[in-house]
Design a protein around this motif. Structure first.
Motif, PDB file in Angstrom:
ATOM      1  N   PHE A 193      45.353  39.038 -38.426  1.00 13.64           N
ATOM      2  CA  PHE A 193      44.477  40.007 -37.777  1.00 13.64           C
ATOM      3  C   PHE A 193      45.308  41.138 -37.190  1.00 13.64           C
ATOM      4  O   PHE A 193      46.414  40.911 -36.710  1.00 13.64           O
ATOM      5  N   GLU A 194      44.737  42.338 -37.214  1.00 14.96           N
ATOM      6  CA  GLU A 194      45.331  43.492 -36.546  1.00 14.96           C
ATOM      7  C   GLU A 194      44.227  44.171 -35.736  1.00 14.96           C
ATOM      8  O   GLU A 194      43.125  44.386 -36.252  1.00 14.96           O
ATOM      9  N   ILE A 195      44.542  44.488 -34.507  1.00 15.00           N
ATOM     10  CA  ILE A 195      43.660  45.307 -33.686  1.00 15.00           C
ATOM     11  C   ILE A 195      44.427  46.602 -33.439  1.00 15.00           C
ATOM     12  O   ILE A 195      45.510  46.586 -32.841  1.00 15.00           O
ATOM     13  N   VAL A 196      43.899  47.718 -33.948  1.00 14.64           N
ATOM     14  CA  VAL A 196      44.601  48.999 -33.914  1.00 14.64           C
ATOM     15  C   VAL A 196      43.669  50.103 -33.419  1.00 14.64           C
ATOM     16  O   VAL A 196      42.446  49.956 -33.457  1.00 14.64           O
ATOM     17  N   SER A 197      44.261  51.199 -32.946  1.00 19.16           N
ATOM     18  CA  SER A 197      43.493  52.413 -32.668  1.00 19.16           C
ATOM     19  C   SER A 197      44.416  53.605 -32.805  1.00 19.16           C
ATOM     20  O   SER A 197      45.543  53.583 -32.318  1.00 19.16           O
ATOM     21  N   GLU A 198      43.940  54.610 -33.516  1.00 21.46           N
ATOM     22  CA  GLU A 198      44.684  55.852 -33.708  1.00 21.46           C
ATOM     23  C   GLU A 198      46.164  55.635 -34.020  1.00 21.46           C
ATOM     24  O   GLU A 198      47.041  56.244 -33.423  1.00 21.46           O
ATOM     25  N   GLY A 199      46.439  54.730 -34.951  1.00 19.94           N
ATOM     26  CA  GLY A 199      47.806  54.482 -35.376  1.00 19.94           C
ATOM     27  C   GLY A 199      48.617  53.558 -34.489  1.00 19.94           C
ATOM     28  O   GLY A 199      49.764  53.255 -34.798  1.00 19.94           O
ATOM     29  N   THR A 200      48.047  53.110 -33.380  1.00 20.39           N
ATOM     30  CA  THR A 200      48.748  52.195 -32.473  1.00 20.39           C
ATOM     31  C   THR A 200      48.301  50.764 -32.742  1.00 20.39           C
ATOM     32  O   THR A 200      47.098  50.485 -32.776  1.00 20.39           O
ATOM     33  N   VAL A 201      49.259  49.873 -32.919  1.00 19.15           N
ATOM     34  CA  VAL A 201      48.945  48.452 -33.078  1.00 19.15           C
ATOM     35  C   VAL A 201      48.897  47.830 -31.684  1.00 19.15           C
ATOM     36  O   VAL A 201      49.872  47.882 -30.942  1.00 19.15           O
ATOM     37  N   HIS A 202      47.758  47.274 -31.338  1.00 11.19           N
ATOM     38  CA  HIS A 202      47.574  46.662 -30.023  1.00 11.19           C
ATOM     39  C   HIS A 202      47.832  45.156 -30.044  1.00 11.19           C
ATOM     40  O   HIS A 202      48.344  44.602 -29.074  1.00 11.19           O
ATOM     41  N   CYS A 203      47.465  44.521 -31.138  1.00 13.28           N
ATOM     42  CA  CYS A 203      47.622  43.068 -31.213  1.00 13.28           C
ATOM     43  C   CYS A 203      47.674  42.646 -32.669  1.00 13.28           C
ATOM     44  O   CYS A 203      46.967  43.203 -33.514  1.00 13.28           O
ATOM     45  N   ILE A 204      48.533  41.672 -32.951  1.00 13.65           N
ATOM     46  CA  ILE A 204      48.598  41.031 -34.260  1.00 13.65           C
ATOM     47  C   ILE A 204      48.378  39.539 -34.017  1.00 13.65           C
ATOM     48  O   ILE A 204      48.926  38.979 -33.065  1.00 13.65           O
ATOM     49  N   GLY A 205      47.572  38.932 -34.865  1.00 13.61           N
ATOM     50  CA  GLY A 205      47.310  37.506 -34.685  1.00 13.61           C
ATOM     51  C   GLY A 205      47.188  36.786 -36.005  1.00 13.61           C
ATOM     52  O   GLY A 205      47.072  37.406 -37.069  1.00 13.61           O
ATOM     53  N   TYR A 206      47.225  35.463 -35.900  1.00 14.40           N
ATOM     54  CA  TYR A 206      47.089  34.588 -37.067  1.00 14.40           C
ATOM     55  C   TYR A 206      46.181  33.426 -36.703  1.00 14.40           C
ATOM     56  O   TYR A 206      46.204  32.948 -35.564  1.00 14.40           O
ATOM     57  N   GLN A 207      45.397  32.998 -37.674  1.00 16.62           N
ATOM     58  CA  GLN A 207      44.615  31.784 -37.518  1.00 16.62           C
ATOM     59  C   GLN A 207      44.786  30.930 -38.759  1.00 16.62           C
ATOM     60  O   GLN A 207      44.787  31.440 -39.877  1.00 16.62           O
ATOM     61  N   THR A 208      44.918  29.636 -38.535  1.00 17.86           N
ATOM     62  CA  THR A 208      44.959  28.652 -39.600  1.00 17.86           C
ATOM     63  C   THR A 208      43.741  27.763 -39.436  1.00 17.86           C
ATOM     64  O   THR A 208      43.411  27.370 -38.312  1.00 17.86           O
ATOM     65  N   GLY A 209      43.090  27.471 -40.529  1.00 15.98           N
ATOM     66  CA  GLY A 209      41.909  26.619 -40.451  1.00 15.98           C
ATOM     67  C   GLY A 209      41.535  26.055 -41.798  1.00 15.98           C
ATOM     68  O   GLY A 209      42.263  26.189 -42.777  1.00 15.98           O
ATOM     69  N   GLY A 210      40.397  25.440 -41.820  1.00 16.24           N
ATOM     70  CA  GLY A 210      39.884  24.834 -43.034  1.00 16.24           C
ATOM     71  C   GLY A 210      38.400  24.582 -42.883  1.00 16.24           C
ATOM     72  O   GLY A 210      37.729  25.258 -42.103  1.00 16.24           O
ATOM     73  N   PHE A 211      37.911  23.582 -43.590  1.00 15.49           N
ATOM     74  CA  PHE A 211      36.499  23.222 -43.512  1.00 15.49           C
ATOM     75  C   PHE A 211      36.374  21.743 -43.171  1.00 15.49           C
ATOM     76  O   PHE A 211      37.158  20.911 -43.635  1.00 15.49           O
ATOM     77  N   LEU A 212      35.373  21.448 -42.361  1.00 15.64           N
ATOM     78  CA  LEU A 212      35.107  20.080 -41.916  1.00 15.64           C
ATOM     79  C   LEU A 212      33.850  19.568 -42.590  1.00 15.64           C
ATOM     80  O   LEU A 212      32.819  20.259 -42.598  1.00 15.64           O
ATOM     81  N   ASP A 213      33.937  18.356 -43.153  1.00 20.95           N
ATOM     82  CA  ASP A 213      32.764  17.650 -43.650  1.00 20.95           C
ATOM     83  C   ASP A 213      32.064  17.093 -42.420  1.00 20.95           C
ATOM     84  O   ASP A 213      32.593  16.222 -41.724  1.00 20.95           O
ATOM     85  N   LEU A 214      30.897  17.620 -42.094  1.00 25.85           N
ATOM     86  CA  LEU A 214      30.208  17.262 -40.855  1.00 25.85           C
ATOM     87  C   LEU A 214      29.691  15.830 -40.846  1.00 25.85           C
ATOM     88  O   LEU A 214      29.528  15.245 -39.772  1.00 25.85           O
ATOM     89  N   GLU A 215      29.444  15.257 -42.009  1.00 25.42           N
ATOM     90  CA  GLU A 215      28.974  13.872 -42.063  1.00 25.42           C
ATOM     91  C   GLU A 215      30.122  12.888 -41.875  1.00 25.42           C
ATOM     92  O   GLU A 215      30.001  11.925 -41.130  1.00 25.42           O
ATOM     93  N   ARG A 216      31.231  13.142 -42.538  1.00 24.45           N
ATOM     94  CA  ARG A 216      32.376  12.223 -42.455  1.00 24.45           C
ATOM     95  C   ARG A 216      33.318  12.560 -41.314  1.00 24.45           C
ATOM     96  O   ARG A 216      34.210  11.795 -40.991  1.00 24.45           O
ATOM     97  N   ARG A 217      33.168  13.783 -40.732  1.00 23.10           N
ATOM     98  CA  ARG A 217      34.026  14.250 -39.632  1.00 23.10           C
ATOM     99  C   ARG A 217      35.491  14.309 -40.051  1.00 23.10           C
ATOM    100  O   ARG A 217      36.392  13.966 -39.281  1.00 23.10           O
ATOM    101  N   LYS A 218      35.725  14.780 -41.296  1.00 22.36           N
ATOM    102  CA  LYS A 218      37.083  14.898 -41.839  1.00 22.36           C
ATOM    103  C   LYS A 218      37.236  16.236 -42.533  1.00 22.36           C
ATOM    104  O   LYS A 218      36.271  16.814 -43.026  1.00 22.36           O
ATOM    105  N   ILE A 219      38.485  16.690 -42.589  1.00 26.48           N
ATOM    106  CA  ILE A 219      38.792  17.908 -43.331  1.00 26.48           C
ATOM    107  C   ILE A 219      38.401  17.684 -44.790  1.00 26.48           C
ATOM    108  O   ILE A 219      38.654  16.614 -45.352  1.00 26.48           O
TER     109      ILE A 219
END
Length: 134
Positions: A96-122
C-alpha cells in the motif's frame, strides 16, 4: 514481476475530523483503516463479500506492517494505492502507498489468505485471485 506488483486498487481518501489527533495530523491507526478500505475495493472487484459468505469463505489477515514517512493533515488530499505483489495458492501479499502531491506519507504491507468458515482453517485461495498476476 516488478517490485511494485500490479496496481489493483486506487482511491481518493478524505481526511475527516475524527482522523486527526491533538497535533492536527492523521493518527497512525487511520492508515491501517485506509489499507483495509483499499483491500476491500480490490476484493469487491473480483468477488463480493456476499458471494464469499455463500461459499463459506472469508479473507483474513495474517500480518500488517506500516512505515510512516510524512504526516498528513486535514488539509491534504491523499490518494491510496494497493498493489498485489504476490498471489499463491495459499496467501496473498499487498503493498500500500498513501501519497499526496508527490509526497509519500506511508507505505504498508499486508499478508493474508482465505479462511474456510465451516472448518475454521486456511483454505486454497479462489482461482480468480491466483490468476491476477499471471
Amino acid at each position: 514481476m516488478a517490485e511494485e506488483g500490479k496496481l489493483v486498487a486506487q482511491k481518493d481518501i478524505e481526511v475527516n475530523g475524527y482522523d486527526i489527533d491533538a497535533m492536527g495530523i492523521v493518527s497512525n491507526i487511520v492508515y491501517i483503516r485506509w489499507f483495509e478500505d483499499l483491500r476491500t475495493v480490490f476484493i469487491n472487484q473480483h468477488m463480493n463479500y456476499s458471494e464469499m459468505m455463500s461459499q463459506h469463505m472469508s479473507p483474513i489477515l495474517m500480518k500488517t506492517e506500516a512505515e510512516y514517512k510524512t504526516p498528513i493533515t486535514i488539509h491534504d488530499k491523499p490518494i491510496g494505492r494497493c498493489y498485489l505483489i504476490q498471489a499463491s495458492k495459499m496467501k496473498w501479499i499487498f503493498k500500500f502507498e498513501i501519497v499526496s502531491e508527490g509526497t509519500v506519507h506511508c507505505i504498508g504491507y499486508q499478508t493474508g489468505g482465505f479462511l474456510d468458515l465451516e472448518r475454521r482453517k486456511i483454505m486454497k485461495m479462489p482461482q480468480v485471485f491466483q490468476d491476477i498476476l499471471k
